[in-house]
Design a protein around this motif. Structure first.
Motif, PDB file in Angstrom:
ATOM      1  N   LYS A   1      38.076  23.078  43.182  1.00 21.72           N
ATOM      2  CA  LYS A   1      37.103  22.028  42.994  1.00 21.72           C
ATOM      3  C   LYS A   1      35.934  21.231  44.107  1.00 21.72           C
ATOM      4  O   LYS A   1      34.996  21.003  43.771  1.00 21.72           O
ATOM      5  CB  LYS A   1      37.451  20.706  42.302  1.00 21.72           C
ATOM      6  N   ALA A   2      37.289  21.378  45.075  1.00 20.67           N
ATOM      7  CA  ALA A   2      35.686  20.753  46.325  1.00 20.67           C
ATOM      8  C   ALA A   2      35.886  22.374  46.732  1.00 20.67           C
ATOM      9  O   ALA A   2      34.394  21.993  47.344  1.00 20.67           O
ATOM     10  CB  ALA A   2      37.289  20.382  47.195  1.00 20.67           C
ATOM     11  N   ILE A   3      35.919  22.648  46.929  1.00 23.04           N
ATOM     12  CA  ILE A   3      34.605  24.433  47.399  1.00 23.04           C
ATOM     13  C   ILE A   3      33.824  24.355  46.659  1.00 23.04           C
ATOM     14  O   ILE A   3      32.439  24.363  47.055  1.00 23.04           O
ATOM     15  CB  ILE A   3      36.240  25.503  47.459  1.00 23.04           C
ATOM     16  N   LEU A   4      33.809  24.397  45.610  1.00 21.93           N
ATOM     17  CA  LEU A   4      32.504  24.667  44.049  1.00 21.93           C
ATOM     18  C   LEU A   4      31.878  23.507  44.837  1.00 21.93           C
ATOM     19  O   LEU A   4      30.611  23.513  44.725  1.00 21.93           O
ATOM     20  CB  LEU A   4      32.827  24.311  42.776  1.00 21.93           C
ATOM     21  N   GLU A   5      32.492  21.639  44.982  1.00 23.72           N
ATOM     22  CA  GLU A   5      31.268  21.218  45.613  1.00 23.72           C
ATOM     23  C   GLU A   5      30.392  21.316  47.042  1.00 23.72           C
ATOM     24  O   GLU A   5      29.594  20.673  46.737  1.00 23.72           O
ATOM     25  CB  GLU A   5      31.956  19.976  45.422  1.00 23.72           C
ATOM     26  N   LYS A   6      31.346  21.445  47.553  1.00 23.05           N
ATOM     27  CA  LYS A   6      30.843  21.922  48.785  1.00 23.05           C
ATOM     28  C   LYS A   6      29.699  23.497  48.755  1.00 23.05           C
ATOM     29  O   LYS A   6      28.700  23.116  49.636  1.00 23.05           O
ATOM     30  CB  LYS A   6      32.025  22.619  49.817  1.00 23.05           C
ATOM     31  N   THR A   7      29.803  24.015  48.165  1.00 22.39           N
ATOM     32  CA  THR A   7      29.050  25.147  47.740  1.00 22.39           C
ATOM     33  C   THR A   7      27.740  25.222  47.259  1.00 22.39           C
ATOM     34  O   THR A   7      26.884  25.257  47.679  1.00 22.39           O
ATOM     35  CB  THR A   7      29.882  26.596  46.419  1.00 22.39           C
ATOM     36  N   LYS A   8      28.178  24.050  45.891  1.00 22.57           N
ATOM     37  CA  LYS A   8      27.306  23.541  45.480  1.00 22.57           C
ATOM     38  C   LYS A   8      26.717  22.283  46.458  1.00 22.57           C
ATOM     39  O   LYS A   8      24.655  23.039  46.002  1.00 22.57           O
ATOM     40  CB  LYS A   8      27.222  22.118  44.243  1.00 22.57           C
ATOM     41  N   GLN A   9      26.492  22.005  46.981  1.00 21.45           N
ATOM     42  CA  GLN A   9      24.984  21.383  47.962  1.00 21.45           C
ATOM     43  C   GLN A   9      24.612  22.151  48.712  1.00 21.45           C
ATOM     44  O   GLN A   9      23.601  21.655  49.227  1.00 21.45           O
ATOM     45  CB  GLN A   9      26.589  20.084  48.978  1.00 21.45           C
ATOM     46  N   ALA A  10      24.945  22.900  49.219  1.00 19.31           N
ATOM     47  CA  ALA A  10      24.318  24.293  50.326  1.00 19.31           C
ATOM     48  C   ALA A  10      23.579  25.605  49.481  1.00 19.31           C
ATOM     49  O   ALA A  10      23.363  26.058  50.409  1.00 19.31           O
ATOM     50  CB  ALA A  10      25.780  24.529  51.107  1.00 19.31           C
ATOM     51  N   ASN A  11      23.828  25.314  48.621  1.00 16.30           N
ATOM     52  CA  ASN A  11      22.523  26.101  47.327  1.00 16.30           C
ATOM     53  C   ASN A  11      21.535  25.580  46.776  1.00 16.30           C
ATOM     54  O   ASN A  11      22.644  24.463  45.874  1.00 16.30           O
ATOM     55  CB  ASN A  11      24.357  27.205  46.934  1.00 16.30           C
ATOM     56  N   PRO A  12      20.582  26.062  45.910  1.00 16.32           N
ATOM     57  CA  PRO A  12      20.306  25.782  44.835  1.00 16.32           C
ATOM     58  C   PRO A  12      20.989  25.681  43.691  1.00 16.32           C
ATOM     59  O   PRO A  12      20.025  24.479  42.532  1.00 16.32           O
ATOM     60  CB  PRO A  12      18.722  26.717  45.252  1.00 16.32           C
ATOM     61  N   PHE A  13      21.535  26.438  43.192  1.00 16.09           N
ATOM     62  CA  PHE A  13      22.434  26.498  42.072  1.00 16.09           C
ATOM     63  C   PHE A  13      24.364  26.584  41.455  1.00 16.09           C
ATOM     64  O   PHE A  13      24.353  27.703  43.043  1.00 16.09           O
ATOM     65  CB  PHE A  13      21.950  27.196  40.708  1.00 16.09           C
TER      66      PHE A  13
END
Length: 188
Positions: free
Chosen positions: A16-28
């Motif tokens: 979940k933490a990795i997904l949240e970080k990825t979500k912040q760095a990408n448009p989706f």
């Protein structure tokens, strides 16, 4: 073909933490990542290896997308073919004719990129066992031995994604739907 349902698996806090970080760095947040998050080791290994491939392989963004397309073609990954067709055309500015040739298993007109596609295809299909002539032809096209190893980095990253997608069948994300692809059986 086997498919994983992943219905009763709880995504870990690490994922979940990795997904949240990825979500912040990408448009989706790509659906592929959500599926991979069912195993933190897979999600983390893929994201790290793909980012390292992009940053350290010695290839231009267009060449990176060509490698990703060829590996995804060889591994018959419909999701990655759609995603990299979009990214290759829109972001890496690869001419449509080159992307379409790759999507159809055909030779491409650009001599240097054609050498890249040939060696990438052979390394993927033959699991790293290629002839010296193939390496020599690749180097004669303007690459070097370090680039051969860079292709292997790309194959490693894309193979993780391809295998995961082939088993988990993520829905193709909205931006990529116009690039949905199915392998033409005549070019197998």
């Amino acid at each position: 073909m086997a498919k994983l349902k992943l219905e009763n698996i709880e995504i870990s806090l690490n994922s979940k933490a990795i997904l949240e970080k990825t979500k912040q760095a990408n448009p989706f947040l790509p659906n592929m990542y959500v599926k991979m998050a069912n195993n933190t080791a897979l999600l983390d290994a893929y994201l790290h290896s793909y980012e390292s491939f992009k940053a350290n392989s010695g290839f231009t963004p267009a060449e990176q997308q060509v490698i990703s397309l060829i590996v995804s073609y060889e591994n018959n990954c419909e999701y990655c073919m759609a995603a990299h067709s979009f990214v290759g055309e829109i972001m890496a500015k690869i001419p449509t004719e080159i992307i379409e040739a790759i999507r159809n298993g055909q030779e491409i007109f650009d001599a240097k990129l054609n050498a890249l596609t040939k060696l990438t295809r052979s390394l993927t299909a033959n699991r790293g066992k290629v002839s010296q002539k193939e390496i020599d032809d690749f180097i004669a096209a303007g690459y070097n031995e370090a680039h051969v190893l860079g292709i292997i980095a790309g194959i490693g990253a894309k193979t993780m994604a391809n295998y995961s997608n082939n088993l988990t069948n993520p829905e193709v994300d909205g931006p990529f739907v116009n690039k949905i692809w199915t392998k033409n059986n005549e070019s197998n």
